[in-house]
Design an enzyme around this catalytic site. Structure first.
Site, short mmCIF file in Angstrom:
data_model
loop_
_atom_site.label_atom_id
_atom_site.label_comp_id
_atom_site.label_asym_id
_atom_site.label_seq_id
_atom_site.Cartn_x
_atom_site.Cartn_y
_atom_site.Cartn_z
N THR A 101 -37.87 52.13 73.70
CA THR A 101 -39.05 52.62 74.40
C THR A 101 -39.19 54.13 74.26
OG1 THR A 101 -39.04 50.81 75.97
CG2 THR A 101 -40.12 52.81 76.70
N GLY A 106 -38.09 47.67 76.40
CA GLY A 106 -38.41 47.68 74.98
C GLY A 106 -37.60 46.57 74.34
N HIS A 107 -38.27 45.48 74.01
CA HIS A 107 -37.58 44.31 73.45
C HIS A 107 -37.93 44.19 71.97
CE1 HIS A 107 -37.34 42.44 77.76
NE2 HIS A 107 -36.67 43.57 77.63
N THR A 108 -36.91 44.30 71.14
CA THR A 108 -37.15 44.33 69.70
C THR A 108 -36.98 42.94 69.09
OG1 THR A 108 -36.07 46.47 69.76
CG2 THR A 108 -36.50 45.54 67.57
N GLN A 118 -34.40 44.95 81.36
CA GLN A 118 -33.28 45.78 81.83
C GLN A 118 -31.98 44.95 81.86
OE1 GLN A 118 -36.47 46.17 83.93
NE2 GLN A 118 -36.82 47.48 82.17
N THR A 129 -37.45 56.39 82.36
CA THR A 129 -38.28 56.32 81.15
C THR A 129 -39.62 57.05 81.35
OG1 THR A 129 -39.25 54.26 81.91
CG2 THR A 129 -37.31 54.08 80.49
N ARG A 148 -28.56 56.15 72.79
CA ARG A 148 -27.85 55.38 73.82
C ARG A 148 -26.39 55.82 73.84
NH1 ARG A 148 -30.43 49.83 71.55
NH2 ARG A 148 -32.49 50.03 72.50
N THR A 173 -32.82 51.01 87.90
CA THR A 173 -34.27 50.91 87.88
C THR A 173 -34.71 50.44 89.28
OG1 THR A 173 -36.17 50.14 86.62
CG2 THR A 173 -34.38 48.53 86.96
N ARG A 201 -46.38 49.05 100.99
CA ARG A 201 -47.59 48.29 101.32
C ARG A 201 -48.88 49.08 101.15
NH1 ARG A 201 -44.68 46.39 106.54
NH2 ARG A 201 -43.75 48.40 106.06
N GLY A 207 -30.04 43.07 73.49
CA GLY A 207 -30.57 42.25 72.40
C GLY A 207 -31.30 41.03 72.95
N LYS A 208 -31.84 41.20 74.17
CA LYS A 208 -32.54 40.09 74.82
C LYS A 208 -33.73 39.64 73.96
CE LYS A 208 -33.18 42.71 78.45
NZ LYS A 208 -32.35 43.88 78.09
N GLY A 209 -34.47 40.64 73.44
CA GLY A 209 -35.67 40.33 72.66
C GLY A 209 -35.38 39.38 71.52
N ASP A 219 -30.86 46.55 76.95
CA ASP A 219 -30.78 46.67 75.48
C ASP A 219 -29.65 45.83 74.88
OD1 ASP A 219 -32.88 48.50 75.69
OD2 ASP A 219 -31.49 50.18 75.90
P1 GDP Z 1 -33.37 44.35 74.50
O1 GDP Z 1 -34.01 45.42 75.31
O2 GDP Z 1 -32.25 43.68 75.22
O3 GDP Z 1 -34.36 43.37 73.96
O4 GDP Z 1 -32.71 45.07 73.24
P2 GDP Z 1 -33.38 46.21 72.33
O5 GDP Z 1 -34.40 45.60 71.46
O6 GDP Z 1 -33.78 47.38 73.14
O7 GDP Z 1 -32.12 46.70 71.49
C1 GDP Z 1 -31.37 45.84 70.70
C2 GDP Z 1 -31.37 46.38 69.26
O8 GDP Z 1 -30.38 45.69 68.51
C3 GDP Z 1 -32.67 46.11 68.52
O9 GDP Z 1 -32.88 47.15 67.60
C4 GDP Z 1 -32.42 44.78 67.81
O10 GDP Z 1 -33.21 44.64 66.63
C5 GDP Z 1 -30.97 44.93 67.44
N1 GDP Z 1 -30.19 43.69 67.41
C6 GDP Z 1 -30.30 42.60 68.22
N2 GDP Z 1 -29.32 41.71 67.94
C7 GDP Z 1 -28.59 42.25 66.94
C8 GDP Z 1 -27.41 41.83 66.25
O11 GDP Z 1 -26.83 40.78 66.49
N3 GDP Z 1 -26.93 42.68 65.29
C9 GDP Z 1 -27.52 43.86 64.98
N4 GDP Z 1 -26.96 44.63 64.05
N5 GDP Z 1 -28.63 44.29 65.63
C10 GDP Z 1 -29.14 43.50 66.59
P1 IMO Z 2 -34.73 46.75 78.33
O1 IMO Z 2 -35.55 45.64 78.93
C1 IMO Z 2 -32.14 50.19 79.01
C2 IMO Z 2 -33.06 52.73 82.46
C3 IMO Z 2 -33.57 54.14 82.21
C4 IMO Z 2 -32.97 54.85 83.40
C5 IMO Z 2 -33.09 53.80 84.51
C6 IMO Z 2 -34.28 53.98 85.42
O2 IMO Z 2 -35.24 47.22 77.02
O3 IMO Z 2 -33.29 46.36 78.30
P2 IMO Z 2 -36.88 53.51 85.05
O4 IMO Z 2 -37.85 54.08 84.06
O5 IMO Z 2 -36.72 52.04 84.97
O6 IMO Z 2 -37.12 53.99 86.45
O7 IMO Z 2 -35.46 54.16 84.64
O8 IMO Z 2 -33.16 52.56 83.86
N1 IMO Z 2 -33.84 51.65 81.81
C7 IMO Z 2 -33.41 50.95 80.75
N2 IMO Z 2 -32.29 51.08 80.01
N3 IMO Z 2 -33.00 49.20 78.74
C8 IMO Z 2 -34.12 49.04 79.49
O9 IMO Z 2 -34.94 47.98 79.35
C9 IMO Z 2 -34.38 49.97 80.52
N4 IMO Z 2 -35.38 50.12 81.44
C10 IMO Z 2 -35.01 51.13 82.22
O10 IMO Z 2 -33.09 54.65 81.00
O11 IMO Z 2 -31.62 55.11 83.18
MG MG Z 3 -34.52 47.44 75.14
#
Ligand code: GDP
Ligand code: IMO
Ligand code: MG
Length: 429
Positions: free
Chosen positions: A299, A40-42, A224, A129, A304, A239, A143, A15-17, A13
């Site tokens: 997701t 969950g990539h936003t 992740q 998750t 968090r 994970t 396997r 902010g990869k998305g 999380d």
């Molecule tokens: P990811 O899993 O790494 O793709 O990240 P997530 O989407 O799960 O969480 C990142 C959250 O931060 C999302 O709600 C994004 O819209 C938001 N976000 C990403 N970059 C920025 C930023 O620079 N500033 C702010 N305020 N929000 C951001």
């Molecule tokens: P993105 O790609 C943050 C965490 C779960 C749990 C652990 C194991 O959005 O960054 P799993 O369901 O994978 O067996 O859970 O990993 N987890 C994440 N935390 N961002 C994610 O993905 C995650 N995917 C799994 O919360 O602690």
């Molecule tokens: Mg995420």
């Protein structure tokens, strides 16, 4: 510089998305290499929030090939749902989506096992998750996994389901006291999924290598984060896949010599969703920071846990992934905090260490050693140039670069595509 790997440098999380979406404009293909719909990539485009779980973020750009590699575990129901949702929003999903024939399939019994195992663990649970990720990878390495290509062959699917369920149904009924799964029902449902997915299924390793050989620009989309890696993360609170850059080769079939550059995505503070060590967590889980940064799982919607920037952790991530460049995200969230802290050492049993420890016992004992810096008051969300950032924000960025040993190439100051300051061209040599 034809290809770039994007990895999370913390606990996911980061902010990869957002960063992948922004970079997608300049590439030909975007490839997922591990994880599943636990991700969950936003991506926010003109105020509209899109959350991608299995499909690469590049899908929101026209004409980009989006590939789900063999290292990803695929829940076909979730994937078909995601495709339908995107199409309902007028996003094209057709020839531009390719999925690996070799990717392991997540079944309802994997999801049920994930939940049941967590329940059994009680207080020791990982807080997964519940998407069945761990059990699907367990079967792959055991396997007995069922792959996407098996959904196209009734006899094979029946034989694999029989093999799987003879053991699992025994466990469900006798160990977990849960109902058994019925092969015939699964067979009908999953053959239908196979039919619907057939147009997308291909030999993605061949395809990606062909793209690279033709000089196309490819982005590898990590899910992740480094400390959720099954080997290098805070085991067992991890994970079941390899979110680190090394995961790209085994998760796509692209040899290490064909991978050019890695970009670490680093949040300007730290968050983690789920159980396990988080050395810099604020007392009570960091509610105030959570509110400021809207830190709720994309997701699962879970809150968090939040804390200060952990330079010891991110430096370890820099080493494990070999990145020289970082995208620093969510810097805007820190505006208005008078004093900012950076963790520059760990105290374990009264001894100060400067490196990330390897055992869970040590990790659980960490007392962070902080360095304090003055914050900034200004809202920075609309700033376009590094020079225009408040002096203290610049100092914070520079200090992170020094502590981590990598350059900040991109600064993200808001959720929208446009709220980004680019300092270095990531595709140039
Ligand atoms: P990811 O899993 O790494 O793709 O990240 P997530 O989407 O799960 O969480 C990142 C959250 O931060 C999302 O709600 C994004 O819209 C938001 N976000 C990403 N970059 C920025 C930023 O620079 N500033 C702010 N305020 N929000 C951001
Ligand atoms: P993105 O790609 C943050 C965490 C779960 C749990 C652990 C194991 O959005 O960054 P799993 O369901 O994978 O067996 O859970 O990993 N987890 C994440 N935390 N961002 C994610 O993905 C995650 N995917 C799994 O919360 O602690
Ligand atoms: Mg995420």
């Amino acid at each position: 510089m034809p290809n770039l790997v994007i990895v999370g440098a913390q606990w996911g999380d980061e902010g990869k998305g957002k960063i992948i979406d922004m970079l997608s404009e300049d590439v030909d293909a975007v490839v997922r290499f591990q994880g599943g719909n636990n991700a969950g990539h936003t991506v926010v485009v003109k105020g509209k929030k899109n959350i991608l779980h299995l499909i690469p973020c590049g899908i929101l750009h026209e004409g980009k090939t989006c590939i789900i590699g063999n290292g990803v575990v695929i829940d076909p129901k979730a994937l078909l749902h995601e495709i339908a949702e995107l199409q309902a929003g007028n996003v094209e999903v057709g020839e531009n989506l390719k999925i690996s024939a070799l990717a392991p399939v997540t079944f309802p019994f994997h999801r049920a096992l994930d939940k049941a195992k967590e329940t059994k663990l009680g207080k020791e649970k990982i807080d997964t998750t519940h998407r069945g990720i761990g059990p699907t990878y367990t079967d792959k390495y055991g396997r007995i996994g069922i792959r996407i290509v098996d959904l196209l062959d009734e006899n094979r699917l029946r034989q694999r389901l029989e093999q799987n369920l003879s053991e699992k149904n025994y466990l469900f009924e006798n160990y977990f006291s849960l109902p058994a799964f019925k092969i015939e029902e699964l067979l009908v449902e999953y053959l239908e999924f196979g039919k619907q997915l057939k147009p997308f299924i291909t030999d993605t390793a061949f395809l990606i290598n062909q793209l690279l050989a033709a000089g196309k620009k490819v982005l590898f989309e990590g899910a992740q984060g480094t400390f959720l890696d099954v080997d290098f993360g805070t085991y067992p609170f991890v994970t079941a896949s390899h979110p680190i850059a090394g995961g790209v080769s085994i998760g796509t079939g692209v040899g290490p010599t064909r991978i050019d550059r890695v970009l670490g995505i680093v949040k300007a503070y730290t968050t983690r969703v789920g159980a396990g060590p988080l050395p810099t967590e604020w007392e009570g889980g960091g509610e105030e920071l959570r509110k400021r940064g809207s830190e709720f799982g994309a997701t699962t919607g879970r809150p968090r846990r939040c804390g200060w920037f952990d330079a010891i952790g991110v430096r370890r991530a820099q080493m494990l992934n070999g990145f020289d460049q970082m995208a620093l995200t969510k810097l805007d969230v820190l505006s208005g905090i008078p004093k900012l802290k950076l963790c520059v050492g760990y105290k374990i049993d009264n001894e100060i260490i400067k490196d990330f420890p390897v055992t869970i016992d040590e990790l659980e004992k960490i007392a962070p050693v902080y360095e304090e810096m003055d914050g900034w008051e200004e809202d920075i969300k609309q700033i376009k140039k590094f020079e225009d950032l408040p002096e203290n924000a610049k100092k914070y960025i520079n200090r992170i670069e020094t502590l981590v040993g990598a350059k900040v190439a991109v600064i993200s100051i808001g959720e929208d595509r446009t709220q980004t300051i680019i300092l270095e061209d990531l595709f140039e040599n």
